[in-house]
Motif scaffolding. Structure first.
Motif, PDB file in Angstrom:
ATOM      1  N   SER A 216       0.828  -1.212   0.000  1.00  0.00           N
ATOM      2  CA  SER A 216       0.000   0.000   0.000  1.00  0.00           C
ATOM      3  C   SER A 216       0.860   1.260   0.000  1.00  0.00           C
ATOM      4  N   PRO A 217       0.335   2.336  -0.561  1.00  0.00           N
ATOM      5  CA  PRO A 217       1.079   3.599  -0.570  1.00  0.00           C
ATOM      6  C   PRO A 217       1.444   4.058   0.839  1.00  0.00           C
ATOM      7  N   SER A 218       0.564   3.797   1.813  1.00  0.00           N
ATOM      8  CA  SER A 218       0.866   4.253   3.176  1.00  0.00           C
ATOM      9  C   SER A 218       2.070   3.513   3.751  1.00  0.00           C
ATOM     10  N   ILE A 219       2.163   2.224   3.494  1.00  0.00           N
ATOM     11  CA  ILE A 219       3.324   1.445   3.952  1.00  0.00           C
ATOM     12  C   ILE A 219       4.592   1.957   3.263  1.00  0.00           C
ATOM     13  N   GLN A 220       4.499   2.240   1.968  1.00  0.00           N
ATOM     14  CA  GLN A 220       5.658   2.749   1.246  1.00  0.00           C
ATOM     15  C   GLN A 220       6.119   4.078   1.826  1.00  0.00           C
ATOM     16  N   LYS A 221       5.162   4.934   2.182  1.00  0.00           N
ATOM     17  CA  LYS A 221       5.502   6.241   2.725  1.00  0.00           C
ATOM     18  C   LYS A 221       6.196   6.100   4.073  1.00  0.00           C
ATOM     19  N   ILE A 222       5.639   5.227   4.940  1.00  0.00           N
ATOM     20  CA  ILE A 222       6.242   5.014   6.260  1.00  0.00           C
ATOM     21  C   ILE A 222       7.647   4.427   6.111  1.00  0.00           C
ATOM     22  N   ALA A 223       7.807   3.506   5.166  1.00  0.00           N
ATOM     23  CA  ALA A 223       9.113   2.888   4.932  1.00  0.00           C
ATOM     24  C   ALA A 223      10.145   3.929   4.508  1.00  0.00           C
ATOM     25  N   GLU A 224       9.736   4.855   3.650  1.00  0.00           N
ATOM     26  CA  GLU A 224      10.648   5.917   3.231  1.00  0.00           C
ATOM     27  C   GLU A 224      11.050   6.790   4.407  1.00  0.00           C
ATOM     28  N   GLU A 225      10.084   7.101   5.284  1.00  0.00           N
ATOM     29  CA  GLU A 225      10.378   7.927   6.447  1.00  0.00           C
ATOM     30  C   GLU A 225      11.324   7.219   7.423  1.00  0.00           C
ATOM     31  N   LYS A 226      11.191   5.894   7.528  1.00  0.00           N
ATOM     32  CA  LYS A 226      12.020   5.107   8.443  1.00  0.00           C
ATOM     33  C   LYS A 226      13.305   4.573   7.794  1.00  0.00           C
ATOM     34  N   ASP A 227      13.556   4.976   6.547  1.00  0.00           N
ATOM     35  CA  ASP A 227      14.734   4.512   5.798  1.00  0.00           C
ATOM     36  C   ASP A 227      14.777   2.989   5.708  1.00  0.00           C
ATOM     37  N   CYS A 228      13.634   2.412   5.386  1.00  0.00           N
ATOM     38  CA  CYS A 228      13.518   0.950   5.235  1.00  0.00           C
ATOM     39  C   CYS A 228      13.240   0.625   3.765  1.00  0.00           C
ATOM     40  N   ARG A 229      14.059  -0.240   3.215  1.00  0.00           N
ATOM     41  CA  ARG A 229      13.845  -0.662   1.838  1.00  0.00           C
ATOM     42  C   ARG A 229      12.698  -1.662   1.766  1.00  0.00           C
ATOM     43  N   ILE A 230      11.951  -1.608   0.661  1.00  0.00           N
ATOM     44  CA  ILE A 230      10.907  -2.606   0.401  1.00  0.00           C
ATOM     45  C   ILE A 230      11.198  -3.266  -0.950  1.00  0.00           C
ATOM     46  N   ILE A 231      11.274  -4.606  -0.908  1.00  0.00           N
ATOM     47  CA  ILE A 231      11.492  -5.393  -2.126  1.00  0.00           C
ATOM     48  C   ILE A 231      10.295  -6.313  -2.292  1.00  0.00           C
ATOM     49  N   THR A 232       9.784  -6.411  -3.512  1.00  0.00           N
ATOM     50  CA  THR A 232       8.727  -7.385  -3.780  1.00  0.00           C
ATOM     51  C   THR A 232       9.277  -8.507  -4.636  1.00  0.00           C
ATOM     52  N   SER A 233       8.736  -9.724  -4.457  1.00  0.00           N
ATOM     53  CA  SER A 233       9.171 -10.888  -5.229  1.00  0.00           C
ATOM     54  C   SER A 233       7.961 -11.670  -5.690  1.00  0.00           C
ATOM     55  N   PRO A 234       8.024 -12.241  -6.877  1.00  0.00           N
ATOM     56  CA  PRO A 234       6.892 -13.050  -7.356  1.00  0.00           C
ATOM     57  C   PRO A 234       6.818 -14.405  -6.670  1.00  0.00           C
ATOM     58  N   TYR A 235       7.884 -14.813  -5.974  1.00  0.00           N
ATOM     59  CA  TYR A 235       7.911 -16.140  -5.359  1.00  0.00           C
ATOM     60  C   TYR A 235       7.210 -16.123  -3.998  1.00  0.00           C
ATOM     61  N   ASP A 236       6.726 -17.292  -3.590  1.00  0.00           N
ATOM     62  CA  ASP A 236       6.127 -17.411  -2.256  1.00  0.00           C
ATOM     63  C   ASP A 236       7.218 -17.324  -1.196  1.00  0.00           C
ATOM     64  N   THR A 237       6.785 -17.189   0.042  1.00  0.00           N
ATOM     65  CA  THR A 237       7.737 -16.952   1.137  1.00  0.00           C
ATOM     66  C   THR A 237       8.720 -18.112   1.291  1.00  0.00           C
ATOM     67  N   PHE A 238       8.233 -19.342   1.144  1.00  0.00           N
ATOM     68  CA  PHE A 238       9.134 -20.499   1.270  1.00  0.00           C
ATOM     69  C   PHE A 238      10.247 -20.450   0.222  1.00  0.00           C
ATOM     70  N   THR A 239       9.866 -20.151  -1.021  1.00  0.00           N
ATOM     71  CA  THR A 239      10.854 -20.121  -2.114  1.00  0.00           C
ATOM     72  C   THR A 239      11.861 -18.989  -1.897  1.00  0.00           C
ATOM     73  N   VAL A 240      11.367 -17.814  -1.493  1.00  0.00           N
ATOM     74  CA  VAL A 240      12.286 -16.709  -1.232  1.00  0.00           C
ATOM     75  C   VAL A 240      13.255 -17.068  -0.110  1.00  0.00           C
ATOM     76  N   ALA A 241      12.726 -17.688   0.960  1.00  0.00           N
ATOM     77  CA  ALA A 241      13.578 -18.087   2.076  1.00  0.00           C
ATOM     78  C   ALA A 241      14.640 -19.095   1.629  1.00  0.00           C
ATOM     79  N   ARG A 242      14.250 -19.961   0.698  1.00  0.00           N
ATOM     80  CA  ARG A 242      15.211 -20.958   0.191  1.00  0.00           C
ATOM     81  C   ARG A 242      16.271 -20.333  -0.715  1.00  0.00           C
ATOM     82  N   LEU A 243      15.873 -19.326  -1.481  1.00  0.00           N
ATOM     83  CA  LEU A 243      16.781 -18.725  -2.461  1.00  0.00           C
ATOM     84  C   LEU A 243      17.713 -17.664  -1.881  1.00  0.00           C
ATOM     85  N   ILE A 244      17.258 -16.993  -0.840  1.00  0.00           N
ATOM     86  CA  ILE A 244      17.908 -15.739  -0.496  1.00  0.00           C
ATOM     87  C   ILE A 244      19.373 -15.893  -0.094  1.00  0.00           C
ATOM     88  N   ASN A 245      19.731 -17.012   0.534  1.00  0.00           N
ATOM     89  CA  ASN A 245      21.150 -17.205   0.864  1.00  0.00           C
ATOM     90  C   ASN A 245      22.015 -17.376  -0.371  1.00  0.00           C
TER      91      ASN A 245
END
Length: 548
Positions: A216-245
């Protein structure tokens, strides 16, 4: 013509005289004009003063030096796979290995080798890592993270690296997440607004929203204020967790200590024991400038191609370039006696009783209807003059004289004037050591159980020959021992008087000369009138005296 990349070497004998150099240059040129292969004239000894004079006079470049023709790493098939950056992700390294059908990659900086990584290293890394903070410990770049999970950075800079914190999955409710998330952490999430907001509020440096969920735009705005990066991925959480290392950089896992690499000039027989002691399938190759050049595999060693040679002006193994037994001889062009070189299969062998190998090669130009350039004609003429002592040697034939006259006409030179100048240049030995003088035109021969050496120095100046004699007489014993000879002979040939004073040392040298030539010797030297040819007079007489 489609010339092959690897040249066939045309090479004369050790301590090459003018004929050996001229023959290699002239025959390589003829072969290049009549063949689809690439031929290169080479030499396996230093250029004499006489030869250098004629090369300079006729503006011809001296052949390159090669001291050993054993098979080298550069004779193998080197896989020209570029080095990879230490920042490359493990996933990209794995993909590169699969695409190129290799199990090893070399990590480079610029052109310098820094380390290697293998498929085993990647598998071990993937199986052995249990720490949740490995991404930060390895300073994994956000570029690697995004590429590995096929993600999109929607908030924050793509540049930079994940430097502090751990990686965790935000699977609980907000209250549970508050217990686990700390400053700098990276959190893998779904589309739950509360979990996303909580992670950002708890100081996460990056959240990864999985499953192509919208943010949501509100989450993006808060993330920018808190200097937090947001990345989106097409994979499900299990696959991302398996790939990220797999986004971690190879530089954190590459081997850097005790690297086994080979230089392009290393000889295969020297490195095989080293290779046999390791289990590696691929080895880095370093070029002559110390830079990474590619890789070779164990299988490449089995298919290494021998150097291919054409020998000119000799067929004695003792006179040939070192490592000859490891090379493949294709042809021999010579005018000497049959020697000790053997081949594994039939070859083209042209041997004629002429005064010079260059005469043979001149005739081959005529037989092929190939014109000879003036400069090359001058060089070939010089070789004939040198070997026949301006047609005075008993080895000289009418064929040599006709060839010389034809070459002189092409080159536009006077034969006698050229002879005077080149012999004067060749006998100007003031700057050379006694050993260098002895060996400037020196050949070894096997006669029965004996190994003998015969050198020859020719001059038109009797005073110069006397000075040379005084300088080299004390050196004969050292030369005999250094060259592991039974007897040594040095001919000081007076071209104008058509005679030679022979200096000798070792074994039965004195008795052999006296028996062979019927002339008394004294104090290590003997005068032989009418003897000017090493090939046709000295060697046959000495051989006969030894054998009888």
């Amino acid at each position: 013509m489609n010339k092959s990349d690897r040249p066939i070497y045309v090479i004369g004998h050790k301590n090459p005289d003018t004929d050996a150099i001229a023959a290699s240059i002239a025959y390589a040129n003829l072969k290049n004009l009549t063949s689809d292969h690439n031929y290169e004239a080479m030499r396996c000894g230093n250029i004499s003063l006489e030869t250098q004079y004629v090369l300079d006079r006729f503006n011809i470049k001296a052949p390159r030096f090669i001291g050993d023709v054993r098979t080298q790493v550069k004779d193998m098939e080197i896989k020209k796979l570029p080095g990879i950056s230490r920042e490359l992700s493990l996933k990209e390294a794995w993909r590169t290995m699969r695409e190129n059908n290799v199990v090893t990659l070399c990590i480079t900086e610029g052109r310098d080798l820094k380390g290697i990584i293998t498929t085993s290293d990647i598998v071990e890394t993937n199986m052995a890592i249990f720490e949740s903070d490995m991404l930060s410990k390895t300073n994994t770049s956000y570029i690697n993270i995004v590429q590995t999970i096929d993600g999109t950075m929607i908030t924050g800079e793509l540049s930079g690296a994940f430097e502090t914190g751990k990686t965790l999955i935000g699977a609980g409710n907000a209250e549970q997440l508050e217990e686990f998330i700390e400053d700098g952490d990276m959190v893998l999430l779904g589309n739950r607004y509360e979990a996303q907001l909580c992670s950002i509020e708890m100081g996460a440096s990056c959240i990864i929203v999985c499953g192509s969920c919208n943010v949501s735009p509100s989450i993006q705005k808060i993330a920018e204020e808190k200097d937090c990066r947001i990345i989106t991925s097409p994979y499900d959480t299990f696959t991302v967790a398996r790939l990220i290392n797999m986004s971690m950089p190879v530089g954190s896992f590459m081997k850097t200590d005790n690297l086994i690499s080979f230089k392009v000039d290393d000889y295969i027989e020297d490195i095989q024991p080293v290779m046999a002691q390791t289990r590696h399938r691929y080895f880095p190759v370093i070029d002559s400038n110390g830079h990474y050049a590619g890789m070779v595999s164990r299988r490449n060693f089995l298919g290494a191609e021998k150097k291919k040679l054409i020998l000119v002006d000799h067929n004695e193994k003792s006179q040939a370039v070192q490592g000859l037994e490891a090379a493949e001889i294709l042809e021999i062009i010579d005018h000497h006696r049959l020697g000790t070189i053997t081949t594994g299969k039939p070859i083209f062998f042209r041997n004629q009783p002429l005064g010079s190998s260059s005469t043979i090669i001149y005739n081959m130009y005529q037989e092929n209807g190939i014109d000879i350039a003036p400069g090359l004609a001058g060089l070939m003429l010089s070789a004939i003059i040198s070997d026949t002592l301006l047609y005075r040697s008993p080895t000289c034939t009418e064929i040599d004289k006709r060839a010389g006259a034809a070459l002189a006409k092409i080159a536009g030179v006077n034969e006698e004037e050229l002879a005077t100048e080149m012999f004067s240049a060749g006998s100007n030995l003031g700057s050379k050591t006694p050993s260098e003088i002895i060996h400037q035109d020196f050949k070894k021969f096997s006669v029965g159980d004996s190994t003998i050496g015969i050198g020859q120095i020719s001059s038109m100046d009797v005073n110069e020959l006397h000075i040379i004699k005084e300088r080299i007489m004390p050196e004969l014993e050292n030369a005999l021992n250094k060259d592991k000879l039974d007897m040594i002979f040095v001919m000081l040939t007076n071209i104008m008087k058509e005679s030679s004073e022979v200096l000798f040392f070792g074994g039965n040298a004195e008795r052999i000369l006296e028996r062979g030539f019927g002339t008394p010797a004294r104090n290590g030297h003997i005068t032989l009138n009418g003897v000017v040819s090493r090939k046709k007079q000295m060697l046959p007489t000495i051989t006969s005296a030894i054998e009888n």
